[in-house]
Design a protein around this motif. Structure first.
Motif, PDB file in Angstrom:
ATOM      1  N   ARG A 370       0.843  -1.191   0.000  1.00 37.89           N
ATOM      2  CA  ARG A 370       0.000   0.000   0.000  1.00 37.89           C
ATOM      3  C   ARG A 370       0.881   1.244   0.000  1.00 37.89           C
ATOM      4  O   ARG A 370       1.982   1.242   0.545  1.00 37.89           O
ATOM      5  N   ASN A 371       0.369   2.293  -0.603  1.00 38.59           N
ATOM      6  CA  ASN A 371       1.110   3.549  -0.628  1.00 38.59           C
ATOM      7  C   ASN A 371       1.059   4.187   0.753  1.00 38.59           C
ATOM      8  O   ASN A 371       0.015   4.669   1.186  1.00 38.59           O
ATOM      9  N   GLU A 372       2.172   4.175   1.446  1.00 42.37           N
ATOM     10  CA  GLU A 372       2.248   4.752   2.786  1.00 42.37           C
ATOM     11  C   GLU A 372       3.150   5.973   2.803  1.00 42.37           C
ATOM     12  O   GLU A 372       3.678   6.347   3.852  1.00 42.37           O
ATOM     13  N   ASN A 384       4.068   6.607   6.844  1.00 38.56           N
ATOM     14  CA  ASN A 384       3.455   6.174   8.092  1.00 38.56           C
ATOM     15  C   ASN A 384       4.543   5.745   9.069  1.00 38.56           C
ATOM     16  O   ASN A 384       5.447   4.975   8.708  1.00 38.56           O
ATOM     17  N   ALA A 385       4.465   6.250  10.280  1.00 37.42           N
ATOM     18  CA  ALA A 385       5.481   5.931  11.291  1.00 37.42           C
ATOM     19  C   ALA A 385       5.179   4.584  11.945  1.00 37.42           C
ATOM     20  O   ALA A 385       4.014   4.251  12.211  1.00 37.42           O
ATOM     21  N   LYS A 386       6.229   3.809  12.192  1.00 36.29           N
ATOM     22  CA  LYS A 386       6.082   2.552  12.926  1.00 36.29           C
ATOM     23  C   LYS A 386       6.065   2.838  14.425  1.00 36.29           C
ATOM     24  O   LYS A 386       6.445   3.923  14.871  1.00 36.29           O
ATOM     25  N   LYS A 387       5.648   1.852  15.209  1.00 36.24           N
ATOM     26  CA  LYS A 387       5.559   2.032  16.660  1.00 36.24           C
ATOM     27  C   LYS A 387       6.904   2.409  17.255  1.00 36.24           C
ATOM     28  O   LYS A 387       6.997   3.269  18.136  1.00 36.24           O
ATOM     29  N   GLY A 398       1.611  10.425  14.578  1.00 38.67           N
ATOM     30  CA  GLY A 398       2.351  11.218  13.598  1.00 38.67           C
ATOM     31  C   GLY A 398       2.859  10.422  12.417  1.00 38.67           C
ATOM     32  O   GLY A 398       2.727   9.189  12.353  1.00 38.67           O
ATOM     33  N   VAL A 399       3.404  11.153  11.447  1.00 35.28           N
ATOM     34  CA  VAL A 399       4.061  10.551  10.278  1.00 35.28           C
ATOM     35  C   VAL A 399       5.536  10.943  10.298  1.00 35.28           C
ATOM     36  O   VAL A 399       5.908  11.999  10.815  1.00 35.28           O
ATOM     37  N   LYS A 400       6.352  10.107   9.712  1.00 37.18           N
ATOM     38  CA  LYS A 400       7.805  10.269   9.781  1.00 37.18           C
ATOM     39  C   LYS A 400       8.348  10.917   8.512  1.00 37.18           C
ATOM     40  O   LYS A 400       7.982  10.514   7.402  1.00 37.18           O
ATOM     41  N   ILE A 422       9.070  13.584  13.467  1.00 36.41           N
ATOM     42  CA  ILE A 422       7.682  13.133  13.419  1.00 36.41           C
ATOM     43  C   ILE A 422       6.746  14.339  13.368  1.00 36.41           C
ATOM     44  O   ILE A 422       6.776  15.202  14.251  1.00 36.41           O
ATOM     45  N   ILE A 423       5.929  14.416  12.304  1.00 36.85           N
ATOM     46  CA  ILE A 423       4.913  15.470  12.206  1.00 36.85           C
ATOM     47  C   ILE A 423       3.653  14.969  12.893  1.00 36.85           C
ATOM     48  O   ILE A 423       3.088  13.936  12.520  1.00 36.85           O
ATOM     49  N   THR A 424       3.207  15.680  13.908  1.00 37.46           N
ATOM     50  CA  THR A 424       2.077  15.241  14.726  1.00 37.46           C
ATOM     51  C   THR A 424       0.769  15.955  14.394  1.00 37.46           C
ATOM     52  O   THR A 424      -0.315  15.434  14.677  1.00 37.46           O
ATOM     53  N   SER A 425       0.867  17.172  13.812  1.00 35.53           N
ATOM     54  CA  SER A 425      -0.349  17.938  13.544  1.00 35.53           C
ATOM     55  C   SER A 425      -0.152  18.847  12.336  1.00 35.53           C
ATOM     56  O   SER A 425       0.926  19.402  12.145  1.00 35.53           O
TER      57      SER A 425
END
Length: 467
Positions: A370-372, A384-387, A398-400, A422-425
């Motif tokens: 999938r396009n992440e 998409n950020a991993k745990k 957030g995203v990385k 990490i962008i959170t907002s």
């Protein structure tokens, strides 16, 4: 005797002089006039006998045309728009509304009444009606759309089994192959035009996101959403666009390949939305100039500039600097060859790549994921950020950032922001995935500033405003 001969000679010479003088001075002049024939005859500009030696050699398109015509429908899109308010409207407190109608074409793909068309044909519709080739009319509902590929799926409830076309494998379509375009140009219903496939994997966007079949079959406004069929009457494309400076056909038309259209509607029918599988690479097509700049010997193929972390390409072992030569045994010479083939695949499908690495050919199997990832304006590439990514910076969501925008890279690094942040907002919207980030950007108005909250690689929370 000499006197007689002289007399004859003088007589002949005198006769010649007399005749010449008459012709020159006395005979009336005959003028030649070129007049236009009131009933001129027109000759063809091409001689078919030079192309086909006999009628038996010419392609028989009649069966294909008959089948396709019955399966292609006329789509009418009624849109209610707000008109310009008058002083009287203002006094009466009413909002003027105006109905606008657009038309296009669609293709029945099964007997139950599912119809494929272009997204731009039905976009913003308030009412959709479908007219069949037998003049029966039905209301239609939208099952789903995909603006990216410009494909939409409609459904009508007919009182009978409907004629339909079957899908062909558009990957097997060949340049020079005869095709028919069937649709309703200028509201001229059930129109068939013929031509050949002029090119494949044609990208009109300039950023390698499209992969059209190009033909020279005449396509005009109203043909959009109609069928491009082969000589067997099988669907190989959905007519979508023309290249024109006038708005009408001037030589080339473009169709979404049937393999891509089929994958889109299968996703819509199964999931309700489209799942786009990706390889997980960035790069570009090679030519002489690019090969010199990169220091490689190949002038054909796709040069891999980077590999997305945890993507199918990454897990399969594709490396930066690899050159993709083939995908599923199909030669790759431009990026749209690659994206067009992948566009017909689904998430978790496996493709076979032939790559050149340091001059050696290797074959690798890659599972599409999938396009992440998302190219975020001003920031760069995010995923998409991993745990573990979130945990390392004590972030709950957030995203990385995986690659900074080249134009603003120095700015970010000067402020302590690097890959891994990490962008959170975004604009006060909590971000959990790239889908959230994409939606936040989409919802931002043109004049609204871009507000970003992030946690940098040192674990520090920061806020940025861009106007």
């Amino acid at each position: 005797m000499k006197k007689i001969f002289s007399l004859v000679l003088v007589s002949a010479l005198g006769g010649a002089l007399t005749l010449g003088a008459y012709k020159l001075f006395l005979e009336p002049e005959n003028k030649i006039e070129i007049t236009a024939d009131s009933n001129p005859s027109f000759l063809p500009t091409s001689n078919i006998s030079n192309v086909f030696n006999s009628a038996a050699e010419a392609p028989d398109l009649t069966i294909a045309a008959e089948n396709a015509v019955n399966a292609v429908v006329h789509v009418k899109n009624v849109t209610i728009s707000t008109g310009q308010m008058t002083f009287q409207d203002l006094l009466l407190g009413r909002s003027p509304q105006r109905a606008q109608m657009g038309t296009g074409s669609g293709v029945i793909i099964n007997s139950d009444g599912y119809i494929i068309t272009n997204n731009h044909v039905i976009n913003n519709s308030d009412k959709l009606t479908i007219t069949l080739n037998n003049n029966k009319t039905y209301d239609a509902e939208i099952v789903g759309t995909d603006p990216k590929t410009d494909i939409a799926l409609l459904k009508i409830d007919a009182d009978e089994d409907l004629p339909y076309v079957t899908f062909a494998d558009s990957d097997q379509a060949r340049i020079g192959e005869w095709v028919l375009a069937v649709g309703n140009p200028f509201n001229l219903t059930s129109t068939v035009t013929a031509g050949i496939i002029s090119a494949k994997a044609r990208d009109l966007s300039g950023n390698s996101t499209q992969s059209f079949i190009q033909t020279d079959a005449a396509v005009n406004p109203g043909n959009s959403g109609g069928a491009l069929v082969n000589t067997n009457g099988e669907l190989i494309g959905i007519n979508t666009a023309i290249s024109s400076q006038t708005g009408s056909y001037i030589g080339y038309s473009f169709a979404v390949p049937s393999n891509i259209a089929r994958r889109v509607i299968e996703d819509i029918m199964e999931y309700g939305y489209v799942q786009n599988g990706i390889l997980g690479i960035t790069g570009g097509a090679l030519n002489s100039a690019a090969a010199d700049e990169l220091g490689v010997n190949d002038t054909e193929g796709i040069y891999v500039a980077s590999v997305v972390e945890d993507s199918g390409a990454d897990l399969a072992g594709i490396l930066e600097g690899d050159i993709i030569k083939e995908i599923d045994r199909i030669k790759v010479s431009k990026f749209s060859d690659l994206t067009g083939h992948i566009g017909a695949k689904r998430v978790d499908d496996i493709v076979e790549l032939k790559i050149s690495r340091d001059g050696d050919l290797k074959t690798l199997k890659v599972k599409l994921t999938r396009n992440e990832t998302l190219n975020l304006p001003l920031v760069g590439m995010v995923k998409n950020a991993k745990k573990e990514d979130l945990k390392s910076l004590n972030a709950s969501n957030g995203v990385k950032i995986i690659e900074l925008n080249k134009e603003y890279e120095s700015y970010w690094k000067k402020n302590g922001v690097d890959e891994g942040a990490i962008i959170t907002s975004i604009n006060d919207v909590k971000i959990n995935s790239v889908d959230d980030a994409q939606q936040a950007i989409k919802n931002k108005s043109t004049y609204e500033p871009l507000r970003i909250e992030l946690i940098n690689s040192k674990g520090e929370k920061e806020r940025y405003n861009f106007r």
